[in-house]
Design an enzyme around this catalytic site. Structure first.
Site, short mmCIF file in Angstrom:
data_model
loop_
_atom_site.label_atom_id
_atom_site.label_comp_id
_atom_site.label_asym_id
_atom_site.label_seq_id
_atom_site.Cartn_x
_atom_site.Cartn_y
_atom_site.Cartn_z
N LYS A 45 -15.61 17.59 -1.93
CA LYS A 45 -15.49 16.35 -2.71
C LYS A 45 -16.82 16.04 -3.40
CE LYS A 45 -14.09 12.24 -4.13
NZ LYS A 45 -13.23 12.13 -5.32
N ASN A 69 -5.00 8.40 -10.07
CA ASN A 69 -5.89 8.01 -8.97
C ASN A 69 -7.05 7.18 -9.49
OD1 ASN A 69 -8.80 9.37 -8.59
ND2 ASN A 69 -7.53 10.79 -9.78
N GLY A 72 -12.50 6.29 -6.61
CA GLY A 72 -13.80 5.64 -6.65
C GLY A 72 -14.85 6.36 -5.83
N CYS A 128 -16.56 11.63 -13.81
CA CYS A 128 -15.78 10.76 -12.92
C CYS A 128 -15.33 9.51 -13.70
CB CYS A 128 -16.59 10.33 -11.71
SG CYS A 128 -15.59 9.25 -10.67
N VAL A 190 -10.33 20.73 -16.82
CA VAL A 190 -10.90 19.42 -17.09
C VAL A 190 -10.70 18.48 -15.89
CG1 VAL A 190 -10.50 19.51 -19.57
CG2 VAL A 190 -8.67 18.64 -18.11
N GLY A 248 -2.88 20.45 -13.89
CA GLY A 248 -1.46 20.78 -13.93
C GLY A 248 -1.11 22.18 -13.50
O1 ERO Z 1 -12.00 8.52 -8.20
C1 ERO Z 1 -12.53 9.59 -7.92
O2 ERO Z 1 -13.15 9.76 -6.84
C2 ERO Z 1 -12.41 10.66 -8.91
N1 ERO Z 1 -11.19 10.84 -9.46
C3 ERO Z 1 -10.98 11.76 -10.46
O3 ERO Z 1 -9.86 11.90 -10.98
N2 ERO Z 1 -12.01 12.51 -10.88
C4 ERO Z 1 -13.25 12.38 -10.35
O4 ERO Z 1 -14.16 13.11 -10.81
C5 ERO Z 1 -13.48 11.42 -9.33
C6 ERO Z 1 -14.79 11.23 -8.74
C7 ERO Z 1 -15.88 11.83 -9.05
#
Ligand code: ERO
Length: 309
Positions: A45, A69, A72, A128, A190, A248
């Site tokens: 992560k 999502n 955060g 992000c 991406v 996807g």
């Molecule tokens: O909200 C997140 O932790 C998050 N969600 C995403 O779709 N892409 C991200 O790069 C990311 C957090 C870095």
């Protein structure tokens, strides 16, 4: 059988299909599960200098064609992710750190720490979409350039950049010009489409709570955009930067399409959330079958072989 093994920045991957950085790769037990699965790598992560709880729940929702999502950036803090590779070595597959600074000066601190750790590759997340009050850095080319300048010469481990989706040729060209100025071994393209809004007509409410329901869109909704980004960056960067496609990928056919567009490997995000750990071996086997049927000896042989219509 066709080979789906791949080499990225000199590092061997037993399969070109592996997990995307996301909600199921935060803790050591989760990362161990990925290690024991068919995933060709263990991507951790995205992490920050300090641990974060992330945004309020509900912050992830499955959708008919994907997911939204606004996690955060919940994570344990970078020092944990510097230690985990030692525990993950037994799985014999590359470990990829993903990092996201809260401010520009965080990036060199995080990269330097991972350069000294046992991770194999480092993915710098410039995209992000879900931290309140923080823009996606990858949409600001000067800011991206300035951050990457801070990372030049910090160590020999291969550095990659996770990019947001672009929608205009001028923007592909601007980011490609930035990437060419720095020692970037790979791009991951991406990230989710930022700040989408999904509404439940029955409840008359958004399906996730943070930021009034705005969040990153993933899954099938994202694939044509992701393929376009992989294709364009492959055209602009050629062989000097390897490409990990994400957006996807549910099936071997999806993975094959990314390879045709110019990807060396693919990451699986939403399908991993929805199907669980079995998705990696399944997609890998499906990809092998397609490569066999089409007469390619390996995924690498099919890279970039998209034909003109
Ligand atoms: O909200 C997140 O932790 C998050 N969600 C995403 O779709 N892409 C991200 O790069 C990311 C957090 C870095």
């Amino acid at each position: 059988m066709a080979s789906t093994q791949v080499t990225i920045a000199g590092i061997h991957f037993p399969s070109c299909v592996f997990n995307a950085s996301g909600p199921r790769d935060v803790t050591l037990p989760e990362l161990r599960e990925i290690g024991a699965s068919g995933s060709g790598a263990i991507v951790m992560k995205s992490c920050t200098p300090e641990p974060r709880d992330g945004n309020e729940e509900p912050r992830y929702a499955d959708l008919p064609l994907g997911s939204i999502n606004s996690m955060g950036l919940p994570n344990l803090g970078y020092t944990q992710y510097c230690e985990f590779p030692k525990d993950l070595a037994e799985y014999g597959k590359p470990v990829i750190a993903s990092l996201a600074g809260m401010q520009p000066s965080d990036f060199p601190v995080l990269v330097e720490a991972f350069q000294k750790s046992d991770v194999d590759l480092i993915e710098v997340n410039l995209s992000c979409p879900n931290v309140k009050g923080k823009p996606q850095i990858g949409y600001d080319f000067e800011a991206s350039d300035a951050i990457l300048s801070l990372l030049d010469g910090l160590g020999d481990k291969p550095l990659g950049v996770k990019l947001p989706p672009y929608f205009d040729f001028v923007h592909f060209e601007s980011m490609a010009a930035v990437l060419k100025k720095h020692k970037i071994a790979f791009i991951t393209c991406v990230n989710s489409i930022g700040n989408a809004l999904v509404i439940d007509a029955e409840t008359e409410r958004p399906v996730i709570r943070p930021k009034g329901g705005f969040g990153g869109l993933g899954g099938q909704y994202l694939k044509p955009t992701a393929l376009a980004n992989v294709r364009k960056f492959h055209e602009l960067l050629g062989d000097r930067v390897q490409i990990i496609g994400v957006g996807g990928v549910y099936t071997g056919t999806d993975a094959f399409e990314f390879v045709l567009a110019g990807a060396d490997a693919v990451q699986v995000g939403t399908a991993f959330m929805q199907e669980g750990l079995g998705c990696f071996a399944r997609i890998d086997q499906e990809l092998q079958a397609i490569l066999d049927r089409k007469g390619y000896a390996s995924a690498a042989d099919a890279k970039g072989k998209l034909k003109a219509l």
